[in-house]
Structures are given as structure tokens and as C-alpha cells.
Design a protein around this motif. Structure first.
Motif, short mmCIF file in Angstrom:
data_model
loop_
_atom_site.label_atom_id
_atom_site.label_comp_id
_atom_site.label_asym_id
_atom_site.label_seq_id
_atom_site.Cartn_x
_atom_site.Cartn_y
_atom_site.Cartn_z
N ASP A 76 0.80 -1.22 -0.14
CA ASP A 76 -0.04 0.25 -0.04
C ASP A 76 0.92 1.38 0.14
OD1 ASP A 76 0.96 0.10 2.53
OD2 ASP A 76 -1.06 0.50 3.46
N ALA A 77 2.23 0.96 -0.35
CA ALA A 77 3.07 2.17 -0.46
C ALA A 77 2.38 3.65 -1.23
CB ALA A 77 4.36 1.70 -1.10
N PHE A 78 1.75 3.55 -2.10
CA PHE A 78 1.31 4.56 -2.79
C PHE A 78 -0.33 4.75 -2.75
CE2 PHE A 78 5.12 2.75 -5.11
CZ PHE A 78 6.00 3.87 -5.03
N ALA A 79 -0.77 4.22 -1.58
CA ALA A 79 -2.29 4.27 -1.22
C ALA A 79 -2.81 5.78 -1.25
CB ALA A 79 -2.64 3.80 -0.09
N ILE A 81 -1.73 8.24 -3.32
CA ILE A 81 -1.96 8.54 -4.63
C ILE A 81 -3.16 7.56 -5.15
CG2 ILE A 81 -0.89 8.56 -6.96
CD1 ILE A 81 1.88 8.79 -5.66
N ASP A 82 -3.06 6.73 -5.09
CA ASP A 82 -4.36 5.90 -5.59
C ASP A 82 -5.68 6.13 -5.02
OD1 ASP A 82 -2.65 3.97 -6.84
OD2 ASP A 82 -2.56 2.58 -5.26
N ALA A 83 -5.84 6.86 -3.91
CA ALA A 83 -7.26 7.28 -3.54
C ALA A 83 -7.55 8.57 -4.13
CB ALA A 83 -6.82 7.43 -1.83
N ARG A 84 -6.55 9.44 -4.55
CA ARG A 84 -6.92 10.72 -5.00
C ARG A 84 -7.14 10.68 -6.52
NH1 ARG A 84 -2.18 13.40 -6.50
NH2 ARG A 84 -0.44 12.73 -5.29
N GLY A 85 -6.40 9.59 -7.03
CA GLY A 85 -6.37 9.41 -8.78
C GLY A 85 -5.18 10.58 -9.35
N PRO A 86 -5.18 10.60 -10.67
CA PRO A 86 -4.20 11.60 -11.42
C PRO A 86 -4.80 12.93 -10.98
CG PRO A 86 -5.46 10.29 -12.90
CD PRO A 86 -5.94 9.74 -11.47
N GLN A 87 -3.51 13.79 -10.90
CA GLN A 87 -3.92 15.26 -10.74
C GLN A 87 -2.92 16.07 -11.67
OE1 GLN A 87 -3.66 15.77 -6.48
NE2 GLN A 87 -5.71 16.12 -6.39
N LEU A 88 -3.09 17.06 -12.48
CA LEU A 88 -2.30 17.98 -13.00
C LEU A 88 -1.56 18.99 -12.13
CD1 LEU A 88 -4.41 18.77 -16.34
CD2 LEU A 88 -2.43 17.25 -16.22
N PRO A 89 -0.47 19.38 -12.51
CA PRO A 89 0.06 20.35 -11.54
C PRO A 89 -0.80 21.79 -11.96
CG PRO A 89 1.72 19.42 -13.28
CD PRO A 89 0.54 18.82 -13.47
#
Length: 103
Positions: A76-79, A81-89
Motif C-alpha cells: 500500500d506504499a502508494f495508497a 496517490i491511488d485514493a485521489r487519482g491523477p492530478q495535473l500540476p
């Protein structure tokens, strides 16, 4: 590639510090910090001051990366990021919101 490592300062003498893992850290870029402060270190130099929560997230991500490199699944090291989904700067999101889709 240079990877930032979260380091907690255990001893500070001017702009030189010792971190919890025994490494030496130059504080010239972030200024003198109190013992207990977390910094993001690159090649022996603190580049930014971070809080304990960010240090934990970065450490988990690095552990996950090590696991993947050893053939594991990263757990779950990237949980976060997985929870919020991709985001643009922010600057790219603003351009997209303004209807610009090319440079």
C-alpha cells in the motif's frame, strides 16, 4: 536520478546536522533548524523542510519502490496517490480550464 530521503535531525551545529540514520546533512539551503525537524535530503544537502506526515508518506513510497524492484507488489506504499487519482500540476490545470490543450 536523485531521490530525496526524509531525514530527522538529531544534532545541529550551525548549518551542519546529523540525521537519525547517522548521515551528515548540510542545512545551508534551508537555514538552521531545531533538533527533531524533518528535512528532505538530496546527496547530503537538505533541500526543504517537511512535516512528519510527509516524511512518512515519502518513506512508505521508497519502501514500496524497493519492494517492487525486488519483485514484490509494493503493498500500500502508494495508497495516498491511488485514493485521489491523477492530478495535473496547478499551472497545467489552469491552462486546461482555460481551454488550452496545446503549448
Amino acid at each position: 536520478m536523485c531521490v530525496g530521503i526524509p531525514l530527522q535531525l538529531t544534532k545541529v551545529t550551525g548549518t551542519n546536522a546529523l540525521a537519525h540514520d547517522g548521515s551528515h546533512v548540510d542545512l545551508s539551503l534551508v537555514g538552521i533548524q531545531p533538533v527533531g525537524t524533518w528535512v528532505l535530503g538530496f546527496l547530503g544537502t537538505a533541500r526543504s523542510v517537511i512535516d512528519a506526515e510527509e516524511a512518512t508518506l515519502i518513506a512508505k513510497a521508497l519502501d514500496g519502490l524497493r519492494d517492487v524492484m525486488a519483485g514484490g507488489d509494493g503493498g500500500d506504499a502508494f495508497a495516498d496517490i491511488d485514493a485521489r487519482g491523477p492530478q495535473l500540476p496547478p499551472h497545467l490545470q489552469a491552462a486546461l480550464d482555460a481551454g488550452r490543450i496545446t503549448g
